[in-house]
Design a protein around this motif. Structure first.
Motif, PDB file in Angstrom:
ATOM      1  N   THR A  54       0.698  -1.037  -0.073  1.00 15.50           N
ATOM      2  CA  THR A  54       0.152  -0.060  -0.047  1.00 15.50           C
ATOM      3  C   THR A  54       0.883   1.224   0.037  1.00 15.50           C
ATOM      4  O   THR A  54       0.277   2.389   0.002  1.00 15.50           O
ATOM      5  CB  THR A  54      -0.936  -0.005   1.087  1.00 15.50           C
ATOM      6  OG1 THR A  54       0.015   0.070   2.573  1.00 15.50           O
ATOM      7  CG2 THR A  54      -1.770  -1.160   1.159  1.00 15.50           C
ATOM      8  N   ILE A  56       3.566   4.026  -1.635  1.00 18.83           N
ATOM      9  CA  ILE A  56       3.760   4.636  -2.861  1.00 18.83           C
ATOM     10  C   ILE A  56       4.704   4.080  -3.839  1.00 18.83           C
ATOM     11  O   ILE A  56       5.872   4.029  -3.176  1.00 18.83           O
ATOM     12  CB  ILE A  56       4.004   6.147  -2.791  1.00 18.83           C
ATOM     13  CG1 ILE A  56       2.549   6.824  -2.111  1.00 18.83           C
ATOM     14  CG2 ILE A  56       4.332   6.905  -4.210  1.00 18.83           C
ATOM     15  CD1 ILE A  56       2.934   8.474  -1.689  1.00 18.83           C
ATOM     16  N   SER A  57       4.546   3.922  -4.787  1.00 19.27           N
ATOM     17  CA  SER A  57       5.520   3.272  -5.887  1.00 19.27           C
ATOM     18  C   SER A  57       6.421   2.058  -5.475  1.00 19.27           C
ATOM     19  O   SER A  57       7.629   2.271  -5.113  1.00 19.27           O
ATOM     20  CB  SER A  57       6.449   4.449  -6.442  1.00 19.27           C
ATOM     21  OG  SER A  57       5.695   5.296  -6.828  1.00 19.27           O
ATOM     22  N   SER A 101      -1.072   0.990  -9.868  1.00 20.47           N
ATOM     23  CA  SER A 101      -0.751   1.798  -8.524  1.00 20.47           C
ATOM     24  C   SER A 101      -2.118   1.740  -7.759  1.00 20.47           C
ATOM     25  O   SER A 101      -2.972   1.941  -8.234  1.00 20.47           O
ATOM     26  CB  SER A 101      -0.260   2.935  -8.731  1.00 20.47           C
ATOM     27  OG  SER A 101      -0.051   3.944  -7.599  1.00 20.47           O
ATOM     28  N   LYS A 102      -2.011   1.860  -6.423  1.00 25.60           N
ATOM     29  CA  LYS A 102      -2.991   1.986  -5.479  1.00 25.60           C
ATOM     30  C   LYS A 102      -3.125   3.541  -5.077  1.00 25.60           C
ATOM     31  O   LYS A 102      -3.885   3.746  -4.524  1.00 25.60           O
ATOM     32  CB  LYS A 102      -2.795   1.076  -4.229  1.00 25.60           C
ATOM     33  CG  LYS A 102      -2.915  -0.370  -4.553  1.00 25.60           C
ATOM     34  CD  LYS A 102      -2.811  -0.889  -2.962  1.00 25.60           C
ATOM     35  CE  LYS A 102      -2.752  -2.597  -3.211  1.00 25.60           C
ATOM     36  NZ  LYS A 102      -4.156  -3.085  -3.810  1.00 25.60           N
ATOM     37  N   HIS A 103      -2.277   4.180  -5.672  1.00 26.08           N
ATOM     38  CA  HIS A 103      -2.286   5.916  -5.499  1.00 26.08           C
ATOM     39  C   HIS A 103      -2.282   6.446  -6.644  1.00 26.08           C
ATOM     40  O   HIS A 103      -1.774   6.074  -7.730  1.00 26.08           O
ATOM     41  CB  HIS A 103      -0.992   6.105  -4.761  1.00 26.08           C
ATOM     42  CG  HIS A 103      -0.905   5.638  -3.468  1.00 26.08           C
ATOM     43  ND1 HIS A 103      -1.384   6.081  -2.262  1.00 26.08           N
ATOM     44  CD2 HIS A 103      -0.297   4.275  -3.034  1.00 26.08           C
ATOM     45  CE1 HIS A 103      -0.896   5.291  -1.233  1.00 26.08           C
ATOM     46  NE2 HIS A 103      -0.207   4.180  -1.539  1.00 26.08           N
ATOM     47  N   LYS A 104      -3.342   7.526  -6.891  1.00 29.57           N
ATOM     48  CA  LYS A 104      -3.414   8.161  -7.868  1.00 29.57           C
ATOM     49  C   LYS A 104      -2.333   9.003  -8.464  1.00 29.57           C
ATOM     50  O   LYS A 104      -1.576   9.504  -7.518  1.00 29.57           O
ATOM     51  CB  LYS A 104      -4.638   9.266  -7.613  1.00 29.57           C
ATOM     52  CG  LYS A 104      -5.099  10.063  -8.856  1.00 29.57           C
ATOM     53  CD  LYS A 104      -6.227  10.862  -8.438  1.00 29.57           C
ATOM     54  CE  LYS A 104      -6.774  11.901  -9.959  1.00 29.57           C
ATOM     55  NZ  LYS A 104      -7.762  12.511  -9.324  1.00 29.57           N
ATOM     56  N   ALA A 106       0.536   7.924  -8.977  1.00 33.00           N
ATOM     57  CA  ALA A 106       1.806   7.428  -8.665  1.00 33.00           C
ATOM     58  C   ALA A 106       2.154   6.284  -9.701  1.00 33.00           C
ATOM     59  O   ALA A 106       1.445   5.766 -10.186  1.00 33.00           O
ATOM     60  CB  ALA A 106       1.904   6.730  -7.124  1.00 33.00           C
TER      61      ALA A 106
END
Length: 443
Positions: A54, A56-57, A101-104, A106
């Motif tokens: 979870t 970032i990157s 990615s789980k992050h916008k 990223a």
């Protein structure tokens, strides 16, 4: 939620033991026989970790001794087992898979295929998880200097996998892991894993030597130890010894200099006094004059009583330059030259290593350097056609571990010839010039 099914069906031991254990342990050493499925299991472990991460990157890596080897072993597996994941991207030139990615905005989770022969690909970044395959053939400093620090920021994991190849750094980290509650370890033999059926196992054994069977199928770290000059257990003990003043006092200061030949070879300068060895000086890319200057500096700084220098390739020029500048307490050593005990050893190289073995047995202490320990414990011997002891050629060692054993050779050079012990004030002959005792033989 849409269910995504990847084409991976873990074998029972992976499903019931290994994968669950890796969910709990940050570090692991997995020793298993050939064709056990170590690479497939680890590729899927990396994929699972990448999907679940979870942060970032996230970044993960599968590392093998050489990039071409890593690509051949793992790249197609990685592409195949991640092929069912929507949004997956494949980068063929840099050998990585990127998962959504789980992050916008990223970068997605990436899994790289990397060779340990390209250490810059691992340096200067962070890693959320790394698998090191065939660690016995990977430069040990890559773990301590590059990978381990890169795991710290995000508390990444590291899993070592392989099949025994003698008592070396893979064996050592397996032993260390077994003593730690923070590491998971397992060892699976071919006759107990159930991966190979009885008929196939029997057929394989018919085409293998006894040592190959013990090593490749039964995961015996001692399989080839019978012809290893210096056992890893002795090397490990020497790296943890504590010496007293009497172990050094009055002993001559001896330097051993192994001069680099070409390419990635290193020039190493060792200082030994009695049972003690200092951390070596290691250089790369020096020319003859630079090397001579470094050796002279070491002679002066340590007040060396004798310096033994490898005379091969660049060594002859280094020796000539040092003598030209007025230094007489140096002795050239041709590794292929005659041993003092020529009835027992084919050449001085073999004699030096066996003298070093006896020194270690008598209480010698060495720096706790993984690379030095690995090089010392990998050199094998056999008997020549004359019935004398001869060592495994350096070219074969370099092919096996990916580098020349320059550290081991540098230390061995301090045993090239006996050197008179230091005399204390009041002793008969005190004040005479220290010299190499070339007439004396310990045999």
């Amino acid at each position: 939620m849409k269910v995504i099914t990847i084409p991976y069906k873990p074998r029972p031991l992976w499903k019931d033991i290994i994968h669950p254990a890796l969910d709990k342990y940050r570090f692991a050493v997995i020793v298993a026989h050939r064709r056990y499925g170590k690479t497939v299991g680890m590729i899927n472990e990396l994929s699972k970790s990448a999907i679940k991460n979870t942060l970032i990157s996230p970044q993960f890596a599968y590392v093998a001794p050489f990039r071409n080897q890593a690509k051949m072993i793992a790249w197609n597996y990685l592409k195949y087992y991640t092929s069912a994941i929507p949004g997956r991207k494949v980068n063929e030139s840099d050998l990585f898979i990127e998962l959504p990615s789980k992050h916008k905005n990223a970068v997605g989770a990436r899994i790289y295929i990397i060779g340990a022969d390209k250490p810059d690909a691992l340096r200067g970044t962070y890693w959320d998880g790394v698998v090191l395959d065939e660690y016995a053939q990977i430069k040990p400093e890559l773990w301590g200097e590059v990978i381990r620090p890169a795991l710290a920021d995000r508390k990444g994991f590291a899993y070592f996998i392989g099949t025994p190849k003698g008592q070396n750094q893979f064996y050592e980290i397996y032993q260390r892991a077994q003593r730690s509650e923070e590491w998971f370890t397992c060892l699976y033999r071919a006759d107990e894993s159930g991966v190979l059926d009885e008929a196939e196992l029997k057929s394989m054994m018919e085409d293998m030597t006894d040592i190959e069977i013990r090593q490749e199928l039964y995961c015996d770290f001692t399989a080839s130890a019978s012809n290893v000059v210096i056992p890893i257990d002795l090397v490990t003990a020497a790296a943890h010894r504590l010496l007293q003043e009497k172990d050094v006092q009055g002993s001559p200061v001896i330097l051993g200099v192994d001069v680099s030949r070409f390419g990635d070879d290193r020039t190493t300068i060792f200082k030994r006094q009695g049972l003690w060895v200092d951390v070596p000086l290691v250089y790369k890319g020096l020319d003859t004059m630079d090397t001579a200057a470094r050796v002279i500096n070491a002679i002066n700084k340590n007040k060396a009583d004798m310096t033994f220098i490898d005379s091969g390739a660049m060594g002859a020029g280094v020796i000539d330059r040092i003598r030209q500048l007025g230094y007489s307490n140096i002795s050239e050593v041709n590794f292929g030259g005659k041993a003092l005990a020529e009835h027992r050893y084919e050449n001085i190289r073999a004699e030096m290593y066996f003298k070093m073995l006896e020194w270690l047995k008598s209480g010698g202490a060495i720096p706790d350097m993984p690379e030095l320990k690995s090089e010392l414990s990998i050199v094998e011997y056999k008997f020549s056609k004359h019935g004398k002891i001869i060592l495994q050629p350096k070219e074969e060692i370099k092919e096996k571990i990916g580098k020349s054993p320059d550290l081991a050779d540098g230390l061995a050079l301090t045993f090239a010839r006996p050197v008179y012990p230091r005399l204390k004030p009041g002793d008969p002959g005190y004040g005479r010039k220290m010299m190499c005792n070339t007439d004396y033989s310990i045999f």
